[in-house]
Write a protein that holds these residues in place. Structure first.
Motif, PDB file in Angstrom:
ATOM      1  N   ILE A   1      47.537  32.652  31.959  1.00 29.01           N
ATOM      2  CA  ILE A   1      46.424  31.683  31.873  1.00 29.01           C
ATOM      3  C   ILE A   1      45.967  31.260  33.266  1.00 29.01           C
ATOM      4  N   ILE A   2      46.922  30.951  34.141  1.00 26.90           N
ATOM      5  CA  ILE A   2      46.571  30.535  35.508  1.00 26.90           C
ATOM      6  C   ILE A   2      45.869  31.675  36.238  1.00 26.90           C
ATOM      7  N   GLY A   3      46.353  32.911  36.045  1.00 32.91           N
ATOM      8  CA  GLY A   3      45.737  34.075  36.684  1.00 32.91           C
ATOM      9  C   GLY A   3      44.290  34.257  36.253  1.00 32.91           C
ATOM     10  N   ILE A   4      44.028  34.082  34.955  1.00 35.17           N
ATOM     11  CA  ILE A   4      42.657  34.212  34.437  1.00 35.17           C
ATOM     12  C   ILE A   4      41.761  33.124  35.020  1.00 35.17           C
ATOM     13  N   ILE A   5      42.276  31.877  35.043  1.00 34.12           N
ATOM     14  CA  ILE A   5      41.490  30.751  35.568  1.00 34.12           C
ATOM     15  C   ILE A   5      41.138  30.983  37.039  1.00 34.12           C
ATOM     16  N   LEU A   6      42.114  31.425  37.837  1.00 36.30           N
ATOM     17  CA  LEU A   6      41.864  31.668  39.260  1.00 36.30           C
ATOM     18  C   LEU A   6      40.867  32.799  39.468  1.00 36.30           C
ATOM     19  N   ALA A   7      40.981  33.871  38.631  1.00 34.82           N
ATOM     20  CA  ALA A   7      40.078  35.021  38.768  1.00 34.82           C
ATOM     21  C   ALA A   7      38.637  34.639  38.455  1.00 34.82           C
ATOM     22  N   VAL A   8      38.450  33.736  37.485  1.00 37.61           N
ATOM     23  CA  VAL A   8      37.105  33.314  37.091  1.00 37.61           C
ATOM     24  C   VAL A   8      36.553  32.252  38.049  1.00 37.61           C
ATOM     25  N   ALA A   9      37.408  31.305  38.428  1.00 34.68           N
ATOM     26  CA  ALA A   9      36.945  30.164  39.230  1.00 34.68           C
ATOM     27  C   ALA A   9      36.911  30.456  40.726  1.00 34.68           C
ATOM     28  N   ALA A  10      37.838  31.278  41.210  1.00 37.64           N
ATOM     29  CA  ALA A  10      37.915  31.529  42.658  1.00 37.64           C
ATOM     30  C   ALA A  10      38.189  33.002  42.943  1.00 37.64           C
ATOM     31  N   PRO A  11      37.249  33.899  42.587  1.00 35.47           N
ATOM     32  CA  PRO A  11      37.486  35.336  42.751  1.00 35.47           C
ATOM     33  C   PRO A  11      37.652  35.783  44.197  1.00 35.47           C
ATOM     34  N   GLU A  12      37.171  34.998  45.142  1.00 36.26           N
ATOM     35  CA  GLU A  12      37.280  35.380  46.553  1.00 36.26           C
ATOM     36  C   GLU A  12      38.358  34.587  47.283  1.00 36.26           C
ATOM     37  N   SER A  13      38.352  33.270  47.097  1.00 43.15           N
ATOM     38  CA  SER A  13      39.234  32.414  47.896  1.00 43.15           C
ATOM     39  C   SER A  13      40.699  32.473  47.485  1.00 43.15           C
ATOM     40  N   ALA A  14      40.988  32.999  46.285  1.00 41.08           N
ATOM     41  CA  ALA A  14      42.382  33.032  45.824  1.00 41.08           C
ATOM     42  C   ALA A  14      42.990  34.432  45.881  1.00 41.08           C
ATOM     43  N   LYS A  15      42.397  35.317  46.697  1.00 41.05           N
ATOM     44  CA  LYS A  15      42.892  36.697  46.753  1.00 41.05           C
ATOM     45  C   LYS A  15      44.340  36.807  47.215  1.00 41.05           C
ATOM     46  N   TRP A  16      44.811  35.773  47.895  1.00 44.33           N
ATOM     47  CA  TRP A  16      46.189  35.796  48.396  1.00 44.33           C
ATOM     48  C   TRP A  16      47.209  35.889  47.267  1.00 44.33           C
ATOM     49  N   VAL A  17      46.838  35.510  46.021  1.00 46.00           N
ATOM     50  CA  VAL A  17      47.824  35.542  44.933  1.00 46.00           C
ATOM     51  C   VAL A  17      48.156  36.980  44.516  1.00 46.00           C
ATOM     52  N   THR A  18      47.316  37.955  44.910  1.00 47.64           N
ATOM     53  CA  THR A  18      47.584  39.347  44.524  1.00 47.64           C
ATOM     54  C   THR A  18      48.896  39.852  45.115  1.00 47.64           C
ATOM     55  N   ILE A  19      49.314  39.247  46.242  1.00 42.77           N
ATOM     56  CA  ILE A  19      50.568  39.692  46.855  1.00 42.77           C
ATOM     57  C   ILE A  19      51.765  39.452  45.937  1.00 42.77           C
ATOM     58  N   PHE A  20      51.679  38.410  45.087  1.00 43.76           N
ATOM     59  CA  PHE A  20      52.781  38.138  44.167  1.00 43.76           C
ATOM     60  C   PHE A  20      52.964  39.285  43.171  1.00 43.76           C
ATOM     61  N   GLY A  21      51.842  39.816  42.685  1.00 43.08           N
ATOM     62  CA  GLY A  21      51.912  40.939  41.762  1.00 43.08           C
ATOM     63  C   GLY A  21      52.500  42.174  42.420  1.00 43.08           C
ATOM     64  N   SER A  22      52.043  42.465  43.636  1.00 43.45           N
ATOM     65  CA  SER A  22      52.549  43.639  44.361  1.00 43.45           C
ATOM     66  C   SER A  22      54.034  43.509  44.659  1.00 43.45           C
ATOM     67  N   LEU A  23      54.459  42.301  45.048  1.00 47.58           N
ATOM     68  CA  LEU A  23      55.874  42.078  45.350  1.00 47.58           C
ATOM     69  C   LEU A  23      56.745  42.216  44.097  1.00 47.58           C
ATOM     70  N   PHE A  24      56.245  41.707  42.962  1.00 51.43           N
ATOM     71  CA  PHE A  24      57.005  41.769  41.714  1.00 51.43           C
ATOM     72  C   PHE A  24      57.200  43.216  41.259  1.00 51.43           C
ATOM     73  N   VAL A  25      56.107  43.983  41.219  1.00 52.54           N
ATOM     74  CA  VAL A  25      56.200  45.392  40.810  1.00 52.54           C
ATOM     75  C   VAL A  25      57.050  46.172  41.810  1.00 52.54           C
ATOM     76  N   GLY A  26      56.868  45.880  43.101  1.00 50.17           N
ATOM     77  CA  GLY A  26      57.662  46.561  44.128  1.00 50.17           C
ATOM     78  C   GLY A  26      59.145  46.291  43.977  1.00 50.17           C
ATOM     79  N   ALA A  27      59.491  45.032  43.666  1.00 46.56           N
ATOM     80  CA  ALA A  27      60.901  44.681  43.485  1.00 46.56           C
ATOM     81  C   ALA A  27      61.504  45.381  42.273  1.00 46.56           C
ATOM     82  N   LEU A  28      60.747  45.434  41.169  1.00 44.26           N
ATOM     83  CA  LEU A  28      61.232  46.131  39.967  1.00 44.26           C
ATOM     84  C   LEU A  28      61.454  47.613  40.247  1.00 44.26           C
ATOM     85  N   LYS A  29      60.477  48.228  40.920  1.00 49.12           N
ATOM     86  CA  LYS A  29      60.589  49.654  41.218  1.00 49.12           C
ATOM     87  C   LYS A  29      61.726  49.935  42.199  1.00 49.12           C
TER      88      LYS A  29
END
Length: 410
Positions: A22-50
């Motif tokens: 829900i938070i990810g959807i809200i940030l993507a709709v409300a702040a598609p440019e200024s919140a790009k820093w949150v993408t690193i969390f996704g990359s780190l999570f997938v990287g850690a699993l792999k």
């Protein structure tokens, strides 16, 4: 802050993941440019699993095989049988749906530079060469067939070792399992970043032109997940299968949907098997093996997109050829890579059955990448959740035959 973290950890993981979505959807709709820093969390999570998955598989399997007691039966034959049956039935469902709801494509480019396998022999040859891969190379490239082979062989070789050696391997295995639990606990933050990136990068406008194709693809996947697989489970355990089906979708499928990688979801599935109190000797092998060969979602993708190409070119298909396509799609799917988009490069192989040129088939692969934001996510969710589903099914079926009570916790 400490109390806040404790309260957060007391909330179930699924609820925390939903909050992250829900938070990810809200940030993507409300702040598609200024919140790009949150993408690193996704990359780190997938990287850690792999990163943790190959080492986890190696030590868990070595430990399970080395301490295996003579006469103690595992359920691997039953599980492999369930994997194969499910994958074939998924391909068959996709073929039938493609005839009932034919789709025609507006072919595009977008798959330049990709090289599909030259034939089914090449797919099987790649699988065989993966078996004899260098163990270090197998770990570096997450080649799970190679990792499983070396782990089984080392486990057998260590059966006659002294107890202290086996205990050391067991301790390392438990330590890595604990690392996995820590990584999985970060899933809500990681998925928040993945959701944000998916919506901002792809949007949903690109999918509108392929709405009918997506409906057929996703409809087949949901039908297999909610109808075909439950029937298979029921025939084996003679109990209501839906508590187990919904739990595997909830605790494995949701994570796999966002990571879009069966390989990355191995630690999640291992953790779920432990919660279900399944036999570690079995699931330590069946889960990584399933990430390689249990590919019902891939079989659906290959079949639907191939027949969409056939309908676009007005090629007539008889029943026998359609059945051959089901078998070919199922066998090809077993060789699909367990990473995002791994099944798409096998479409040219299936298209060759109808004499479709490679140039056209690769345009269809391009279509696959356009709709991949949903297609590949649902495909991976189906593939990965059914790894746990059939591992549990085989164990519960064995318990039923032994006259033991089967209790499925939802």
């Amino acid at each position: 802050m400490k109390n806040l973290i404790l309260k957060w950890n007391q909330v179930s993981l699924v609820k925390r993941i939903i909050i992250g979505i829900i938070i990810g959807i809200i940030l993507a709709v409300a702040a598609p440019e200024s919140a790009k820093w949150v993408t690193i969390f996704g990359s780190l999570f997938v990287g850690a699993l792999k990163a943790v998955a190959p080492v986890l598989v190696l030590f868990l399997v070595i430990h399970a095989i080395s301490k295996h007691r003579s006469g103690h039966q595992t359920n691997m034959k039953s599980i492999i049988g369930l994997y194969i049956i499910s994958t074939f039935l998924a391909a068959l469902v996709a073929v039938i749906a493609s005839f009932l709801f034919p789709v025609k494509l507006s072919l595009v480019t977008g798959a330049e530079g990709l090289t599909p396998p030259g034939g089914i022999v090449e797919v099987l040859q790649t699988l065989l060469f993966n078996i004899v891969d260098n163990p270090v190379n197998a770990l570096l490239n997450a080649n799970y067939i190679g990792i499983l082979t070396w782990a089984v062989l080392l486990g057998i070789a260590l059966r006659n070792s002294n107890d202290s050696t086996k205990n050391m391997i067991g301790n390392v295995s438990e330590a890595i399992s604990q690392l996995v639990k820590w990584v999985i606990n970060l899933a809500p933050i990681g998925i928040l970043g993945l959701v944000y990136e998916a919506i901002v990068t792809n949007g949903l406008s690109a999918l509108l032109d392929y709405g009918k194709l997506l409906l057929v693809l996703l409809g087949c996947m949901f039908f297999v997940a909610l109808v075909v697989n439950p029937i298979i489970v029921f025939l084996n355990i003679r109990k209501n299968p839906y508590p187990l089906v919904f739990r595997t979708i909830r605790e494995s499928g949701i994570t796999a949907f966002f990571t879009r990688s069966s390989a990355a979801n191995i630690p999640v599935n291992m953790n779920l098997c432990e919660k279900l109190e399944l036999d570690e000797d079995t699931y330590s092998v069946s889960i990584p093996l399933g990430a390689t060969i249990n590919m019902a979602g891939a079989a659906i993708t290959i079949s639907v997109l191939t027949l969409a190409t056939v309908h676009t070119l007005d090629i007539q298909v008889d029943i026998i050829t359609a059945l051959i396509l089901s078998v070919l799609a199922a066998v090809s799917a077993c060789g699909a890579s367990g990473v995002a988009g791994g099944s798409l490069l096998l479409i040219p192989l299936a298209c060759s059955l109808f004499g479709i040129p490679n140039e056209i088939a690769m345009q269809v692969v391009g279509v696959g990448f356009i709709i991949g934001v949903l297609q590949d996510s649902c495909e991976t969710a189906l593939n990965s959740s059914s790894d746990v589903l059939f591992t549990a099914t085989a164990e519960y079926a064995k318990m039923r035959k032994e006259g033991k009570e089967v209790i499925i916790n939802s």
